[in-house]
Design a protein around this motif. Sequence first.
Motif, short mmCIF file in Angstrom:
data_model
loop_
_atom_site.label_atom_id
_atom_site.label_comp_id
_atom_site.label_asym_id
_atom_site.label_seq_id
_atom_site.Cartn_x
_atom_site.Cartn_y
_atom_site.Cartn_z
N THR A 167 0.77 -1.16 0.03
CA THR A 167 0.15 -0.04 0.05
C THR A 167 0.97 1.33 -0.13
OG1 THR A 167 -1.67 -1.26 1.14
CG2 THR A 167 -1.99 1.04 1.28
N ALA A 168 2.00 1.23 1.08
CA ALA A 168 2.70 2.27 0.86
C ALA A 168 3.47 2.71 -0.50
CB ALA A 168 3.92 2.28 2.05
N HIS A 169 3.83 1.59 -1.26
CA HIS A 169 4.66 1.65 -2.38
C HIS A 169 3.65 2.14 -3.42
CE1 HIS A 169 7.66 -0.52 -0.49
NE2 HIS A 169 8.61 0.39 -0.94
N ALA A 170 2.32 1.79 -3.34
CA ALA A 170 1.46 2.09 -4.50
C ALA A 170 1.12 3.56 -4.14
CB ALA A 170 -0.05 1.32 -4.32
N LEU A 200 12.70 11.39 3.54
CA LEU A 200 12.27 11.82 2.08
C LEU A 200 12.90 13.02 1.69
CD1 LEU A 200 10.41 11.71 -0.40
CD2 LEU A 200 8.53 13.07 0.96
N PHE A 201 13.08 13.99 2.62
CA PHE A 201 13.50 15.21 2.08
C PHE A 201 14.98 15.26 2.01
CE2 PHE A 201 9.64 16.74 2.48
CZ PHE A 201 8.64 16.70 4.09
N ALA A 202 15.50 14.53 2.94
CA ALA A 202 17.19 14.04 2.50
C ALA A 202 17.31 13.54 1.26
CB ALA A 202 17.62 13.26 3.71
N ALA A 203 16.45 12.74 0.90
CA ALA A 203 16.87 12.20 -0.40
C ALA A 203 16.39 13.03 -1.51
CB ALA A 203 15.54 10.81 -0.52
N LEU A 204 15.47 14.02 -1.16
CA LEU A 204 15.10 14.98 -2.30
C LEU A 204 16.05 16.28 -2.43
CD1 LEU A 204 11.26 14.87 -2.30
CD2 LEU A 204 12.66 13.47 -3.33
N ASP A 205 16.93 16.49 -1.49
CA ASP A 205 17.74 17.65 -1.28
C ASP A 205 18.72 17.59 -2.58
OD1 ASP A 205 18.40 17.66 2.19
OD2 ASP A 205 16.92 18.66 1.00
N GLU A 206 19.16 16.40 -2.76
CA GLU A 206 20.11 16.31 -4.03
C GLU A 206 19.46 15.97 -5.43
OE1 GLU A 206 21.33 13.24 -1.56
OE2 GLU A 206 21.32 11.56 -3.21
N ASN A 232 11.68 5.16 -4.37
CA ASN A 232 11.43 4.93 -5.58
C ASN A 232 12.39 5.50 -6.62
OD1 ASN A 232 9.94 4.94 -8.13
ND2 ASN A 232 7.89 4.60 -7.00
N PRO A 233 12.80 4.90 -7.69
CA PRO A 233 13.86 5.18 -8.66
C PRO A 233 12.92 6.11 -9.41
CG PRO A 233 13.69 2.66 -8.60
CD PRO A 233 12.52 3.36 -7.81
N ALA A 234 11.78 6.15 -9.65
CA ALA A 234 10.89 7.18 -10.35
C ALA A 234 10.93 8.50 -9.75
CB ALA A 234 9.52 6.67 -10.57
N LYS A 235 11.55 8.82 -8.58
CA LYS A 235 11.29 9.98 -7.94
C LYS A 235 12.55 11.02 -8.89
CE LYS A 235 15.16 9.12 -4.70
NZ LYS A 235 15.50 7.71 -5.05
N THR A 236 13.37 10.51 -9.50
CA THR A 236 14.25 11.46 -10.43
C THR A 236 13.67 11.81 -11.45
OG1 THR A 236 15.03 9.36 -11.64
CG2 THR A 236 16.31 9.70 -9.88
N SER A 237 12.39 11.57 -11.71
CA SER A 237 11.64 12.02 -12.85
C SER A 237 10.83 13.32 -12.67
CB SER A 237 10.18 10.94 -13.50
OG SER A 237 9.54 10.79 -12.33
N ARG A 268 1.67 6.47 -7.11
CA ARG A 268 0.71 7.32 -7.71
C ARG A 268 1.01 8.96 -7.28
NH1 ARG A 268 -4.68 6.57 -8.77
NH2 ARG A 268 -4.79 4.24 -8.27
N LEU A 269 1.50 9.04 -6.04
CA LEU A 269 1.80 10.48 -5.53
C LEU A 269 3.09 11.09 -6.77
CD1 LEU A 269 1.69 12.73 -3.78
CD2 LEU A 269 3.58 11.73 -2.42
N ILE A 270 3.93 10.17 -7.02
CA ILE A 270 4.95 10.57 -8.03
C ILE A 270 4.39 11.04 -9.45
CG2 ILE A 270 6.90 9.88 -9.52
CD1 ILE A 270 7.88 8.45 -6.87
#
Length: 246
Positions: A15-18, A93-99, A57-62, A22-24
């Motif tokens: 559920t968390a991964h879904a 999450l925010f630490a992963a998105l900083d870069e 999620n690798p798609a975060k780079t999109s 969907r959020l991305i």
Amino acid sequence: MIARQITIHDDVASTAHAIAARLITSINDAIAARGVAHVVVTGGSLGIAALVAVAENPAKTSVNWSQVHFWWGDERFVDSDSADRNVLQAEPLFAALDELGLDRGTVHAMGASDQYESAEQAAVAYTQLLAQEAPEGSASPVFDVLMLGMGPDSHVASLFPNHTRSDELGAIAVHDSPKPPPHRVSLTMGTINTAREVWLIVAGADKAPALAAASHEINEVAVPASAVRGTQATRWIVDRAASTLL
Ligand SMILES: O=C(O)[C@H](O)[C@@H](O)[C@H](O)[C@H](O)COP(=O)(O)O
């Protein structure tokens, strides 16, 4: 009657991964359409697990994270360094998105007890911040996605059954929360329901009775989860254990 789109996943992790996937997609769609995305995230075990799943999620780079604003549906009114703070629990999450271009200035945390004299003052400050980022004449930005966890008593954000509520827009102080810690800041139901999409995210057998109650009738005071609805979509993203009584 609220038209709800219900998707049921096997377990908490799926559920968390879904939710994350969907959020991305939703964030990318919002940026494509309007050049910006406003997302309201939530505390709670599933809410935080979903944010950690975004980080994984690798798609975060999109995503062009520099165009994303993060807001909170509620926050515990405790010191800013307390482990109880939702915004601290979301730090992975925010630490992963900083870069990936995240501008921390668009992570809009609700006030803490070492920053404001009272939860009321923190709520007023957040209401003013929402208004500052709002389109002309509106009280808050148009949230593209607003996520809400749900307690076994059907509370969402920090809006508990037969407890503090307000017909105002913006954020309010909540005291004597039945779920510790007792003092919180929460968006009002009115502000929650201005979102384009409201996602109720629920997992666990202990939530099944409340989710069933929320599906029967709209009763904002007694069953807060029953009253949440987006202007364009209302999604219930749940695991199988929470859905058994639907
Ligand atoms: O700050 C909070 O406590 C949350 O915002 C709260 O609304 C939470 O989402 C629900 O209580 C579900 O929490 P669980 O998923 O841990 O049951």
